[in-house]
Design an enzyme around this catalytic site. Structure first.
Site, PDB file in Angstrom:
ATOM      1  N   THR A  17       0.822  -1.213   0.000  1.00  0.00           N
ATOM      2  CA  THR A  17       0.000   0.000   0.000  1.00  0.00           C
ATOM      3  C   THR A  17       0.856   1.263   0.000  1.00  0.00           C
ATOM      4  O   THR A  17       1.711   1.422   0.876  1.00  0.00           O
ATOM      5  CB  THR A  17      -0.868   0.012   1.280  1.00  0.00           C
ATOM      6  OG1 THR A  17      -1.540  -1.228   1.371  1.00  0.00           O
ATOM      7  CG2 THR A  17      -1.854   1.161   1.256  1.00  0.00           C
ATOM      8  N   GLU A  18       0.610   2.142  -0.968  1.00  0.00           N
ATOM      9  CA  GLU A  18       1.292   3.436  -1.047  1.00  0.00           C
ATOM     10  C   GLU A  18       2.817   3.317  -0.974  1.00  0.00           C
ATOM     11  O   GLU A  18       3.512   4.220  -0.519  1.00  0.00           O
ATOM     12  CB  GLU A  18       0.809   4.378   0.081  1.00  0.00           C
ATOM     13  CG  GLU A  18      -0.704   4.513   0.187  1.00  0.00           C
ATOM     14  CD  GLU A  18      -1.303   5.464  -0.856  1.00  0.00           C
ATOM     15  OE1 GLU A  18      -0.536   5.965  -1.697  1.00  0.00           O
ATOM     16  OE2 GLU A  18      -2.522   5.678  -0.825  1.00  0.00           O
ATOM     17  N   SER A  19       3.325   2.145  -1.409  1.00  0.00           N
ATOM     18  CA  SER A  19       4.769   1.877  -1.375  1.00  0.00           C
ATOM     19  C   SER A  19       5.380   1.931   0.023  1.00  0.00           C
ATOM     20  O   SER A  19       6.574   2.194   0.160  1.00  0.00           O
ATOM     21  CB  SER A  19       5.542   2.823  -2.313  1.00  0.00           C
ATOM     22  OG  SER A  19       5.214   2.548  -3.649  1.00  0.00           O
TER      23      SER A  19
END
Lengths: 380, 394
Positions: B143-145
């Protein structure tokens, strides 16, 4: 440069929000931009204060009777006579003075401003509220005409919020290019967060309202929200600071709603008491139906209060760190009050981020804007 | 020859209803179906459908390869509100030009919730990809890096071969993002996003004050061709096309022409991330601290940067075991929908340059961070009371 300010009020004598704004503006110029000199034309109120300015008191008296009688906006011949008398004597008193810019505040000094403009001096009309705001949309035509005339004749109109500007454009038909929005400021030295909370020793939770008790301030809605809040948490007290034509009605309403133990009407308070009220509360609410700016919200935030304002307010346009609700949505208003009391992280966040944000509205920042305006219009 | 991996993320959260303090205990519906439907339909029309069509045409002509990260909540909404989006994705998949990345189904911070929850959400996503596309993801993108060494280790346990994160100087130091690196203490290849080239499209494309304006396909293709390193990972929000930059900015024309312009004169080969998997690493990278691709800080502060966000996240976490103890699948699903990171993102009180991005994403759902927080807390309180009722009855 010499600026002639015209105002019907000047703090600390006989003053509402207008008088405070005028006082603080001049005070800030005195402090940080003292190359601008001020002449201040006001009614005869035997003003005593600490401004570095030439105070010109025009021989006329203005009273509360000019605005309201029994809660209804009135306009009788006597008040018209008073207004014109004041303006004429203001004109006479200022006629031979030397000034480069006229800065008239609200409708009550419009005739004097227009007459003085005839001398070839640029005229700024500064609108702090309109007749529609003050009368809950039951305007007196004569006053509306006066405002319209002021805005039309002015070389520049200053509105204290985008909302006021929109009103001037849409309702008064004023060219939007000549209206500049400059928000009101706040004296950050006066309003500070005080962690000691001097009046708050009873351990109760306090919701604060400050304002005139009139329909447009939305106290009716606050009472209904209070009822809902107290149904969940009977420990929450509501302190209503201020006086006004609706006082008796609101007290009766509070009693009939069974809120007599939880609502405190303080009546009018002095400055010191007002500061104490701000510092004694847990939440500040401004549920105004109509609010051109709403300086009390800035004062409350500066004093460290998590604050809830109605969307229909000037401050609602500019302050990010507060709750915004529709004034008619009493359920949401009540909910926001309970949430702020129940979830400490939101209370702390509003308090910290809010007091940081209001520093943008210090009068020293605002007077910088006015310096530009005065300089620009003088050169034009 | 330079390789370029073009990656984009498709995600929608289940936005929640206005939930007042008085609704707690009344178990009103949590999710704002009207708003979710309206937004999904709008973005499908403006972005998903036209963009996927362009991508399909390009892949059919063997001009382009695409890597997509698509969340479970996105796919659920597509199914519910606009099934033609799923069809468009399947069509793109049929061209052979699509690689799908693995991730948490709910686009959540499950990695910080619990190991079990993380594993479950990744496996749910695997199942979805397999059911809809008959594929198995080799590369993971949290998620979101969100990334640190532990995320890499957890991804390895779940059989991924590579992992994508932000090419942040915090972990790269002087190193260039366009080389094969190994995530320290794993066998995983770590792909680093080139944030400059990515943001040139995602944020700066229509900015007239940017010196690169106007960004043409030829100009961008030349930047890629002149890269001194073996490959570039471009990773952007899918909505860049048509939603963040509207059609009239020329963004679709840019996308239509970029692949061909870049391939001209054997310049750039478009590739799937898994084709970049290498046996020879130039270096290993460790990252004890969390990084992410968001804001200027590129860390977790967009989601867990203030006290409200932390207290909301802790509350959510505390509910994990009680919710699961009810064995009520619909309650568990609800709790998981609330674990989507967007709910925390809306509560951000960042005021510096990132405020604009935060309020853009918050705009349709909330006035500001404060009501985002109290609204979410009211819902969690209600969920807690629901769970308590269930558990005491049982």
């Amino acid at each position: 440069m010499n600026v002639l300010i015209l105002s019907s009020e000047l703090w600390p004598v006989f003053s509402g929000g207008l008088g405070v704004a005028v006082y603080e503006l001049i005070k800030s110029f005195n402090k940080v931009r003292n190359h601008v000199k001020f002449l201040v034309g006001i009614p005869r109120i035997n003003w005593k204060g600490d401004l570095d300015a030439e105070i010109i008191e025009a021989p006329a008296k203005l009273g509360y009777s000019v605005y309201f009688h029994n809660g209804e906006p009135i306009l009788d011949w006597e008040s018209i006579r008073q207004i014109y008398g004041f303006n004429f004597s203001l004109f006479k008193a200022c006629e031979h003075k030397k000034f480069d810019v006229i800065h008239a505040n609200d409708w009550m000094t419009v005739p004097a401003g227009i007459m003085l403009k005839e001398k070839g001096v640029p005229f700024i009309f500064h609108v702090h509220s309109t007749e529609f705001d003050r009368t809950n949309n039951k305007p007196r035509d004569w006053v509306v005409e006066m405002e319209k005339m002021g805005a039309e004749k002015a070389d520049l109109v200053i509105a204290n919020s985008k909302k006021t500007k929109r009103q001037l454009v849409d309702v008064y038909g004023i060219d939007e290019n000549k209206i500049k929005v400059i928000y009101n400021g706040i004296n950050l030295d006066r309003f500070k967060s005080n962690p000691h909370k001097p009046l708050k020793k009873l351990g109760e939770k306090v919701v604060l309202f400050v304002g005139r008790l009139t329909i447009q301030k939305g106290v009716w809605h606050l009472l209904h929200a209070a009822k809902m809040v107290n149904s969940v948490d009977p420990q929450v007290k509501f302190v209503i600071v201020g006086d006004g034509p609706d006082r008796n009605y609101l007290i009766k309403l509070a009693v009939s709603m069974g809120l007599e133990k939880n609502i405190i009407f303080t009546g009018k308070v002095n400055d010191e008491e007002l500061l104490a009220a701000y510092q004694s509360s847990d939440i500040f609410v401004m549920p105004s139906v109509s609010e051109p700016f709403g300086i009390v919200a800035l004062e409350a935030i500066a004093s460290g209060n998590p604050t809830i304002v109605s969307k229909t307010s000037g401050v609602g346009e500019i302050i990010k760190n507060c709750f915004k609700v529709d004034y008619w949505d009493t359920t949401l208003l009540a909910s926001r009050i309970l949430e702020t009391l129940s979830y400490p992280p939101v209370k702390r966040a509003l308090r910290q981020n809010g007091s940081r944000e209001v520093t943008k509205f210090s009068w020293d920042e605002i007077s910088k804007e006015f310096e530009k305006v005065y300089g620009g219009i003088k050169g034009a | 020859m330079h390789n370029a991996a073009f990656c984009a993320v498709l995600h929608q959260p289940w936005r929640i209803n206005q939930y007042t303090f008085f609704d707690i205990g009344h178990h009103k519906h949590y999710f704002n179906d009207g708003l979710n439907k309206r937004l999904f339909e709008r973005i499908a029309r403006k972005s998903y459908l036209p963009t996927l069509k362009i991508m399909k045409d390009l892949c059919e002509d063997n001009e382009f390869k695409v890597n997509l990260s698509m969340t479970g909540t996105f796919m659920e909404q597509a199914k519910k509100y606009k099934p033609s989006v799923i069809k468009a994705l399947q069509d793109l998949n049929d061209t052979g030009g699509l690689e799908i990345l693995g991730e948490t189904y709910y686009h959540s911070l499950a990695f910080l919730t619990s190991e079990n929850e993380f594993k479950d959400q990744v496996n749910m996503h695997k199942k979805m990809v397999s059911d809809l596309f008959n594929k198995k993801a080799k590369i993971f993108r949290n998620t979101e890096s969100f990334y640190n060494d532990d995320v890499a280790a957890a991804a390895e346990k779940l059989n991924f071969k590579g992992i994508v994160t932000e090419g942040s100087e915090k972990i790269l130091g002087w190193r260039d993002p366009g080389y094969p690196y190994k995530a320290d203490n794993t066998k995983l290849q770590l792909f680093m996003r080139n944030y400059k080239l990515s943001d040139d499209i995602a944020f700066r494309f229509s900015s007239r004050s940017w010196e690169g304006y106007p960004l043409t396909a030829t100009k961008y293709a030349n930047w890629l061709k002149n890269m001194p390193n073996p490959f570039t990972v471009i990773f952007i929000d899918f909505e860049t096309f048509g939603e963040h930059h509207w059609e009239d900015t020329g963004i679709f024309e840019f996308l239509k022409h970029l692949p061909r312009e870049a391939r001209k004169d054997t310049g750039v080969e478009w590739t799937h991330l898994s084709n970049l998997l290498s046996k020879k690493f130039v270096d290993k990278i460790n990252s004890p601290e969390f990084i992410s691709w968001a804001d200027m800080d590129r860390d977790l502060s967009a989601w867990l940067g203030n006290e409200m966000q932390n207290s909301a996240f802790n509350f959510l976490r505390e509910l994990e075991l009680p919710v699961k103890a009810t064995k009520d699948l619909s309650l568990i699903e609800t709790w998981r929908k609330l674990s989507t990171s967007d709910h925390l993102y809306y509560m951000s009180t960042k005021f510096a340059g990132d405020e604009e991005v935060h309020s853009y994403f918050r705009a349709e759902a909330y006035q500001g961070p404060y009501d985002a927080f109290t609204n979410f807390m009211n819902i969690l309180q209600d969920l807690k009371s629901l769970v308590n009722d269930k558990l005491t009855k049982a």
